[in-house]
Design a protein around this motif. Sequence first.
Motif, PDB file in Angstrom:
ATOM      1  N   PHE A  17       0.991  -1.261   0.084  1.00 14.07           N
ATOM      2  CA  PHE A  17      -0.042   0.093   0.059  1.00 14.07           C
ATOM      3  C   PHE A  17       1.020   1.162  -0.065  1.00 14.07           C
ATOM      4  N   TRP A  28      -4.558   7.044  -1.259  1.00 15.88           N
ATOM      5  CA  TRP A  28      -4.051   5.588  -1.053  1.00 15.88           C
ATOM      6  C   TRP A  28      -4.018   4.841  -2.467  1.00 15.88           C
ATOM      7  N   TRP A  30      -3.167   0.406  -3.716  1.00 15.13           N
ATOM      8  CA  TRP A  30      -2.886  -0.609  -3.032  1.00 15.13           C
ATOM      9  C   TRP A  30      -2.840  -1.705  -4.140  1.00 15.13           C
ATOM     10  N   SER A  31      -2.566  -2.905  -4.118  1.00 15.03           N
ATOM     11  CA  SER A  31      -2.246  -3.946  -4.810  1.00 15.03           C
ATOM     12  C   SER A  31      -3.632  -4.631  -5.285  1.00 15.03           C
ATOM     13  N   ARG A  39      -8.425  -5.871   2.238  1.00 20.76           N
ATOM     14  CA  ARG A  39      -8.086  -4.494   1.697  1.00 20.76           C
ATOM     15  C   ARG A  39      -8.772  -3.408   2.671  1.00 20.76           C
ATOM     16  N   LEU A  43      -6.558  -0.959   5.084  1.00 20.34           N
ATOM     17  CA  LEU A  43      -6.635   0.466   4.903  1.00 20.34           C
ATOM     18  C   LEU A  43      -7.323   1.276   6.310  1.00 20.34           C
ATOM     19  N   CYS A 122       6.332   1.550  -5.071  1.00 14.64           N
ATOM     20  CA  CYS A 122       5.490   2.552  -5.021  1.00 14.64           C
ATOM     21  C   CYS A 122       5.810   3.960  -5.684  1.00 14.64           C
ATOM     22  N   SER A 130      -6.603   0.819  -7.103  1.00 13.58           N
ATOM     23  CA  SER A 130      -5.915  -0.253  -7.277  1.00 13.58           C
ATOM     24  C   SER A 130      -4.823  -0.377  -8.520  1.00 13.58           C
TER      25      SER A 130
END
Length: 519
Positions: A17, A28, A30-31, A39, A43, A122, A130
């Motif tokens: 993340f 944010w 995330w994967s 998730r 989060l 990142c 996503s």
Amino acid sequence: MRIRNRTTSKFDTAILFCHRWFSTGEGWAWSNGIAEPVRKKVLNLLQMIVSEHREVSSKPRKYAVAGGTVVVRTVEDPECPDPLAKSRRPVIVVAAFIPGARDKDVRTSDVETLLTDAAKKCRGVDAPGSWPGLQLPLPENLKSINDVKSSYRPLVVVVPVILLGLVFICFAIVIPKISSLKELLRGLPANENNISEWASAAETQLEHWGIQDLPPESNAIKEFLALMARNEKWGQLNGGHVDSEYLRRFPNPVKPLDRNPKESDVRKAMVRLLNNLEEMRETTEDSAEPKVIIEKIADAVDYRYWYTSDSRDTAFSGRAHHLSDEARSYIYRFCPSATGIENSGLCKALYHIMTDQWAIEGLCEDDLQKRPWFVAGCFFEFISLDAVPTEDVSSTEEELASATTSDSTRQSTTAVVERLQKYLPTKCLLNKADLRNDSLELPINTAIEALARSLDVPIVGRDTRTILEDVRLRLKQIAASILETPSSKDLPETTKWYLERLTCPGPALTLEPSSNAGE
């Protein structure tokens, strides 16, 4: 074998993340390979702790969540996608979720390797949401731990079943020899009445808010619920002060707990309170740990976080008086400590312009001491088009229904707004994220210089105090020139009031009922 392979593959990857300033604002990413329930869980944790990770730190932190461990570190973000943030030392908050691992399983060397590689991944993310590829193979040490856990998982299921069968056999032998089931259960602890975890979590939070020496157990919980319950007069506050909107969010008094409440009663009361404070919540947190729910309630009433969130509707217009001492004392309890915040330099200068020069009565000396970030935010909100009133505020619905706006009034107001558009920013110049930090001097400097440029006030080679004074004089000149035009007589009283503030009028004009002050 198929089951074991599927379980093992689930545990051999760390899910990443990251939080950074994107071109569309902070958010944010995330994967895309993470399951929705996981998730949300991760989060929720990260959103609670992100304020703790605003500064670059070489030391990572570990957090336990159901199903694994989250490791977090903050690094510099020289390639920040937000061009406006590049001059403000932007950072990336990098987090990795390690499925199935406990805190003691995760070695420092593993975390270092994981977060170093995660930071590289990142930096390639330029939009929230996503993202493919935001995952990393786990270090061999963590893989081996999870392989062992996976291989023993069948025992985790089988052993309890065997034990349950043995217990059933024992009961089948023992119960016929006992005259009553109550007699058997009388000496067992009543787990349903064990509220120690709730009491401990509530007492810790109350101490953080300045309430000391609480009795243990249910009294601490009742004190917590009583503090959160809205005093009826908060709901009756009128007027446009941002503090009024904040206080009206508190729920009606909660249902009192019994003298000896059950754990389920306490949980129900706390979850209901959390849902009342956060109306847009998707889940009820029925299974969350007491500490997690109490912390989420505390986050929901954190004034500073709420003030800088998108859920706030009211901007500081300066027309309403500040609230009563009682109401403000209640609010200050939920404002983070101002220790370390620059509150005697630029914030003080902004405060005195508003109170001494513009005669705005919506702020007081306590605000400067207890929440200087609020004072700075109010100043730059007031000097924006959002704060310019363009119609009169009727005190009753009947007056509002019967009010008519003449063509000349509409034309005059439109002309004023169009003229002010040349000078004033549309929104507050202070970034919300800057107001959440404990260092205000640089953001205030930047905002003052931006305002000076829009007003054609020179800034090169000049100190901020001098620039600020010239900004005030320039605003005074602009407002006075508008009020001197013949068409100004057709302006709504509230628009005139705003322009008169900028001309430094002395005592303020009262346009709203005294009930707005919450007195």
